[in-house]
Design an enzyme around this catalytic site. Structure first.
Site, mmCIF file in Angstrom:
data_model
loop_
_atom_site.group_PDB
_atom_site.id
_atom_site.type_symbol
_atom_site.label_atom_id
_atom_site.label_comp_id
_atom_site.label_asym_id
_atom_site.label_seq_id
_atom_site.Cartn_x
_atom_site.Cartn_y
_atom_site.Cartn_z
ATOM 1 N N CYS A 116 -14.028 -2.123 -9.246
ATOM 2 C CA CYS A 116 -15.293 -2.282 -9.047
ATOM 3 C C CYS A 116 -15.670 -1.434 -8.368
ATOM 4 O O CYS A 116 -17.217 -1.278 -7.725
ATOM 5 C CB CYS A 116 -15.605 -3.633 -7.959
ATOM 6 S SG CYS A 116 -15.083 -5.271 -8.471
ATOM 7 N N HIS A 258 -22.363 -2.113 -4.121
ATOM 8 C CA HIS A 258 -21.527 -2.318 -4.808
ATOM 9 C C HIS A 258 -22.035 -4.391 -5.372
ATOM 10 O O HIS A 258 -21.847 -5.018 -3.737
ATOM 11 C CB HIS A 258 -19.881 -2.920 -5.054
ATOM 12 C CG HIS A 258 -19.182 -3.662 -5.621
ATOM 13 N ND1 HIS A 258 -19.476 -3.932 -7.419
ATOM 14 C CD2 HIS A 258 -18.598 -4.535 -6.224
ATOM 15 C CE1 HIS A 258 -18.877 -4.849 -7.902
ATOM 16 N NE2 HIS A 258 -18.228 -5.520 -7.035
ATOM 17 N N ASN A 288 -22.015 -9.238 -11.056
ATOM 18 C CA ASN A 288 -21.385 -8.619 -10.579
ATOM 19 C C ASN A 288 -20.528 -7.900 -11.872
ATOM 20 O O ASN A 288 -19.805 -8.488 -12.853
ATOM 21 C CB ASN A 288 -20.322 -9.380 -9.731
ATOM 22 C CG ASN A 288 -19.060 -8.005 -9.340
ATOM 23 O OD1 ASN A 288 -19.183 -7.398 -9.952
ATOM 24 N ND2 ASN A 288 -17.828 -8.643 -8.581
HETATM 25 N N1 COA Z 1 -19.174 -24.312 -7.318
HETATM 26 C C1 COA Z 1 -18.620 -25.006 -6.622
HETATM 27 N N2 COA Z 1 -18.372 -25.054 -5.511
HETATM 28 C C2 COA Z 1 -17.151 -23.364 -4.992
HETATM 29 C C3 COA Z 1 -17.408 -23.224 -5.994
HETATM 30 C C4 COA Z 1 -18.334 -23.430 -6.754
HETATM 31 N N3 COA Z 1 -18.391 -22.059 -8.156
HETATM 32 N N4 COA Z 1 -16.581 -21.845 -5.656
HETATM 33 C C5 COA Z 1 -15.677 -22.381 -4.598
HETATM 34 N N5 COA Z 1 -16.209 -23.394 -4.294
HETATM 35 C C6 COA Z 1 -15.313 -24.400 -3.110
HETATM 36 C C7 COA Z 1 -14.638 -24.095 -2.884
HETATM 37 O O1 COA Z 1 -13.469 -25.303 -3.046
HETATM 38 C C8 COA Z 1 -14.702 -24.691 -1.570
HETATM 39 O O2 COA Z 1 -14.781 -25.528 -1.096
HETATM 40 P P1 COA Z 1 -13.945 -26.585 -0.169
HETATM 41 O O3 COA Z 1 -14.787 -25.663 1.298
HETATM 42 O O4 COA Z 1 -14.062 -28.576 -0.436
HETATM 43 O O5 COA Z 1 -12.476 -26.229 0.317
HETATM 44 C C9 COA Z 1 -16.006 -24.253 -0.638
HETATM 45 O O6 COA Z 1 -16.439 -24.151 -2.781
HETATM 46 C C10 COA Z 1 -15.404 -22.674 -0.360
HETATM 47 O O7 COA Z 1 -15.083 -21.455 -0.869
HETATM 48 P P2 COA Z 1 -14.836 -20.299 -0.460
HETATM 49 O O8 COA Z 1 -14.074 -19.776 -1.314
HETATM 50 O O9 COA Z 1 -14.155 -20.308 1.012
HETATM 51 O O10 COA Z 1 -16.397 -19.736 -0.946
HETATM 52 P P3 COA Z 1 -16.509 -18.461 -0.320
HETATM 53 O O11 COA Z 1 -18.182 -18.679 -0.184
HETATM 54 O O12 COA Z 1 -16.634 -17.653 -0.134
HETATM 55 O O13 COA Z 1 -17.639 -17.569 -2.181
HETATM 56 C C11 COA Z 1 -16.914 -16.697 -4.197
HETATM 57 C C12 COA Z 1 -16.712 -17.532 -2.771
HETATM 58 C C13 COA Z 1 -16.190 -16.079 -4.528
HETATM 59 C C14 COA Z 1 -18.243 -16.236 -4.202
HETATM 60 C C15 COA Z 1 -16.670 -15.318 -2.573
HETATM 61 O O14 COA Z 1 -16.104 -15.371 -1.670
HETATM 62 C C16 COA Z 1 -16.891 -13.751 -3.011
HETATM 63 O O15 COA Z 1 -17.944 -13.099 -3.323
HETATM 64 N N6 COA Z 1 -16.195 -13.386 -2.527
HETATM 65 C C17 COA Z 1 -16.368 -11.170 -3.131
HETATM 66 C C18 COA Z 1 -15.934 -11.010 -4.194
HETATM 67 C C19 COA Z 1 -15.860 -9.850 -4.478
HETATM 68 O O16 COA Z 1 -16.162 -9.144 -4.173
HETATM 69 N N7 COA Z 1 -15.035 -9.161 -5.318
HETATM 70 C C20 COA Z 1 -14.375 -8.446 -6.193
HETATM 71 C C21 COA Z 1 -14.434 -7.792 -6.964
HETATM 72 S S1 COA Z 1 -12.923 -7.514 -7.390
#
Ligand code: COA
Length: 337
Positions: A116, A258, A288
């Site tokens: 990214c 980003h 993204n």
């Molecule tokens: N829909 C509904 N629930 C979801 C979900 C979705 N698409 N994805 C995850 N969940 C759930 C999880 O299972 C978890 O449930 P639990 O609390 O019962 O275990 C809860 O939501 C929280 O999950 P978590 O992984 O902590 O979510 P988050 O707030 O971190 O969001 C991302 C997940 C991926 C959106 C976030 O971590 C993110 O944007 N990360 C950065 C990605 C990035 O920058 N990538 C760069 C390129 S490599």
């Protein structure tokens, strides 16, 4: 004192026409529009039709950037750099084909893979080539068809990523011109390689002689860990770029981070001490788009007349690698095509 610099002289973005809404995703995986919007800020993403490649999107964005720069067939571009993690093929690189299709041969053309952060790395490389006098005009494209590496059943990635391409033209100029790149900071930490990876398709999988993993050609991402690292990484890199540019935080007019997650952008703004109003976001519309996200966000904001000539912009990115980078530049009097 003025010095030779890379100056932004053209900008274009292209999103494939087909969109996939959060509601459509909710119909096939365990997620909801409410969760996606609240946790990421995304409402829809654009997805290339089957048969449409990263190079195809890059050609569209490249055309627009060349047009925005007012370049005709007689004007030379010396170099085409394509930032992508979803190239058309492992070999050859996608950039030479894109350059040929844009009528830019025999310009030097190569791909750059920095996840990214690819666009920022490519912009930094173009800047170095221009400042060193190895080129007079460079086309930098960030393009991805990320939908090809998404596991449709993985709600941690399927809801986030989208396809698209954005491009800029840089020309040799001077540091006092609006549009000049004034500072660059790049960095990487390979010990975080497993936080976002596509395991198969490269020499590691063959070298270990193991059977291909059934999901090995999909991206595997440890989202929460990247989230935390992204905020700190972009904050540190932004501070380094600002320091090199001799700017303080209060002088930044726009932060173009980003577009991974709106919450990451807001956390970054908070850490930096920048008002949210100065954060540019295009994530609601495009999700993204990895290496395409910053030029697409620039093109979208410029089309809305958000930037004024001489405004101070901070670009900052973080992603797989881990790799990060930031660039400080002023805004030129251009309009995106
Ligand atoms: N829909 C509904 N629930 C979801 C979900 C979705 N698409 N994805 C995850 N969940 C759930 C999880 O299972 C978890 O449930 P639990 O609390 O019962 O275990 C809860 O939501 C929280 O999950 P978590 O992984 O902590 O979510 P988050 O707030 O971190 O969001 C991302 C997940 C991926 C959106 C976030 O971590 C993110 O944007 N990360 C950065 C990605 C990035 O920058 N990538 C760069 C390129 S490599």
């Amino acid at each position: 004192m003025t010095a030779r610099a890379a100056v932004l002289s053209g900008l274009g973005g292209y999103l494939p026409p087909r969109t996939v809404t959060n509601e459509e995703l909710s119909a096939r995986i365990d997620t909801s529009d409410e969760w996606i919007r609240r946790r990421t800020g995304i409402r829809r993403r654009h997805v290339a039709d089957p048969g449409v490649s990263t190079g195809d999107l890059a050609v569209e964005a490249g055309h627009r950037a060349l047009k925005s720069a007012g370049l005709g067939t007689a004007d030379t571009v010396d170099m085409v750099i394509m930032a992508t993690s979803t190239p058309d093929h492992p070999l050859p690189a996608t950039a030479p084909d894109v350059a040929a299709r844009l009528g830019l041969g025999p310009a030097a053309a190569f791909d750059m893979a920095a996840g990214c952060s690819g666009f920022v790395y490519a912009l930094a490389t173009a800047t170095a080539a221009l400042v060193a006098g190895h080129a007079e005009r460079v086309l930098v494209i960030g393009a991805e068809v990320f939908s090809t590496v998404l596991n449709p059943a993985d709600r941690g990635t399927a809801v986030i990523f989208g396809d698209g391409a954005g491009a800029v033209v840089l020309r040799a100029g001077t540091t006092d011109e609006p549009g000049a790149v004034l500072a660059v900071d790049l960095g990487a930490d390979g010990t975080g390689r497993d936080l976002a990876t596509i395991p198969d398709g490269g020499s590691r999988q063959r070298a270990t002689g193991r059977e291909p993993h059934p999901d090995g050609h999909y991206i595997h991402m440890r989202g929460k860990e990247i989230f935390v690292q992204a905020v700190h990484g972009m904050e540190r890199s932004s501070a380094a770029a600002l320091d090199k540019a001799g700017w303080n935080v209060g002088q930044i007019d726009h932060v173009v981070g980003h577009q991974a997650n709106l919450r990451i952008l807001h956390s970054l703004a908070q850490q930096l001490g920048v008002d949210r109003q100065r954060v540019v976001s295009h994530i609601e519309e495009a999700g993204n788009t990895a290496a395409a996200s910053i030029p697409l966000a620039l093109a979208d904001a410029a089309a809305r007349n958000r930037f004024r000539p001489h405004d101070r912009l901070l670009l900052t990115a973080f992603g797989a690698g881990l790799a990060w980078g930031s660039i400080a530049l002023t805004w030129p009097p251009i309009t995106p095509a």
